[in-house]
Design a protein around this motif. Sequence first.
Motif, PDB file in Angstrom:
ATOM      1  N   GLY A 144       0.784  -1.232   0.000  1.00 51.44           N
ATOM      2  CA  GLY A 144       0.000   0.000   0.000  1.00 51.44           C
ATOM      3  C   GLY A 144       0.810   1.273   0.000  1.00 51.44           C
ATOM      4  N   ARG A 179       3.261   4.132  -1.895  1.00 52.00           N
ATOM      5  CA  ARG A 179       3.465   4.702  -3.212  1.00 52.00           C
ATOM      6  C   ARG A 179       4.587   5.735  -3.144  1.00 52.00           C
ATOM      7  NH1 ARG A 179       0.633   0.941  -3.655  1.00 52.00           N
ATOM      8  NH2 ARG A 179      -1.232   0.672  -4.936  1.00 52.00           N
ATOM      9  N   ASN A 229      -4.500   5.609   1.363  1.00 53.22           N
ATOM     10  CA  ASN A 229      -5.582   4.663   1.093  1.00 53.22           C
ATOM     11  C   ASN A 229      -5.425   4.089  -0.314  1.00 53.22           C
ATOM     12  OD1 ASN A 229      -7.927   3.209   1.536  1.00 53.22           O
ATOM     13  ND2 ASN A 229      -9.245   4.867   0.773  1.00 53.22           N
ATOM     14  N   TYR A 230      -4.330   3.374  -0.524  1.00 54.15           N
ATOM     15  CA  TYR A 230      -4.017   2.810  -1.840  1.00 54.15           C
ATOM     16  C   TYR A 230      -4.381   1.329  -1.875  1.00 54.15           C
ATOM     17  CZ  TYR A 230      -1.093   7.009  -2.170  1.00 54.15           C
ATOM     18  OH  TYR A 230      -0.642   8.307  -2.175  1.00 54.15           O
ATOM     19  N   LYS A 231      -4.566   0.830  -3.086  1.00 51.80           N
ATOM     20  CA  LYS A 231      -4.842  -0.598  -3.252  1.00 51.80           C
ATOM     21  C   LYS A 231      -3.630  -1.417  -2.805  1.00 51.80           C
ATOM     22  CE  LYS A 231      -8.355  -0.872  -6.874  1.00 51.80           C
ATOM     23  NZ  LYS A 231      -9.259  -1.683  -6.041  1.00 51.80           N
ATOM     24  N   THR A 232      -3.890  -2.566  -2.248  1.00 49.25           N
ATOM     25  CA  THR A 232      -2.824  -3.458  -1.786  1.00 49.25           C
ATOM     26  C   THR A 232      -2.977  -4.826  -2.444  1.00 49.25           C
ATOM     27  OG1 THR A 232      -4.152  -4.207   0.100  1.00 49.25           O
ATOM     28  CG2 THR A 232      -2.729  -2.287   0.453  1.00 49.25           C
ATOM     29  N   GLU A 272      -4.122  -5.427 -10.970  1.00 50.18           N
ATOM     30  CA  GLU A 272      -4.349  -3.981 -10.984  1.00 50.18           C
ATOM     31  C   GLU A 272      -3.209  -3.237 -10.294  1.00 50.18           C
ATOM     32  OE1 GLU A 272      -7.832  -0.717  -9.824  1.00 50.18           O
ATOM     33  OE2 GLU A 272      -8.168  -2.867  -9.525  1.00 50.18           O
ATOM     34  N   VAL A 273      -2.758  -3.757  -9.150  1.00 52.14           N
ATOM     35  CA  VAL A 273      -1.641  -3.135  -8.438  1.00 52.14           C
ATOM     36  C   VAL A 273      -0.352  -3.285  -9.244  1.00 52.14           C
ATOM     37  CG1 VAL A 273      -0.232  -3.193  -6.329  1.00 52.14           C
ATOM     38  CG2 VAL A 273      -2.705  -3.491  -6.195  1.00 52.14           C
ATOM     39  N   GLU A 324      -0.336  -0.808 -12.068  1.00 51.91           N
ATOM     40  CA  GLU A 324      -0.071   0.534 -11.540  1.00 51.91           C
ATOM     41  C   GLU A 324       1.420   0.716 -11.273  1.00 51.91           C
ATOM     42  OE1 GLU A 324      -1.098   3.365  -7.661  1.00 51.91           O
ATOM     43  OE2 GLU A 324      -2.041   1.382  -7.862  1.00 51.91           O
TER      44      GLU A 324
END
Length: 267
Positions: free
Chosen positions: A134, A136, A150-153, A158-159, A162
């Motif tokens: 999580g 960045r 609040n990022y995707k983990t 998808e991660v 990114e």
Amino acid sequence: MKKVMIFIFFTILCTMLFSENLINKNAKTIESRFLTPNGYEREIYSQNSFGTYLRNLKLKEMGAPVLLYDGRKKFIESHISVIDMPILPQDLIQCADAVIKLRAEYLYNKKDYDKISFNLTNGMEVPFSKFVKGERVKVNGNKTTWVKGNYKTGYGREVFEEYLKFIYTYAGTLSLSKEMKKANIKDIEIGDVFIQGGSPGHVVIVVDIAVNKETGQKIMILAQSYMPSQELHILKSISFISPWYKIEDAKLITPEWLFEKGSLKKW
């Protein structure tokens, strides 16, 4: 100059003509489409190796053009086949980015997530494992810092996409040439690269190797992307039986770049 251009044209024509019987046009992978010249045998690589992964890259149908990121056809026809791997609709996946993508995709498919790590142009190391947790990278000019939010983990696609898009944006031939290890041409392996870091710089990746058992002479197949962002493609050879290049301790001449002696590097 005119004589040089005529010589290059004649050489390309000859290599294309003599390579016809070494190409299985209906085959779908590098290894199955491009047969080895008489007297040569492919080097043996383990099933899970990077070399085997590259040899088995899927190819588009024979004769397919190289497409740019915006759908236009590449003007210079330096390729003999196109690798069937999608690119982004932005000008992001250029030569170094395409090599990074191949290496990252191989490790991701093996689930070797902790080995996926690349450096930015400013030298900062960016491992995929931090994106997974999580974190960045905040970019402010040439300064970069890790931030939490609040990022995707997780390890999902998808991660991963990114992460790759971020690397494409802030890495290039300069950073890749610095993080890779200088290699001796005698120790060349599939997956090694010929690279010149800079702006502009360029990099091509070795996707197959064969050896003549009698003479010891090695030959290779090379792949590249270029500027602007375009599909990965197998390069024509202008010095041997296309797409094979002789592996020599000398300058490497490809259709769109000349690499100085000593340009080979390893991961």
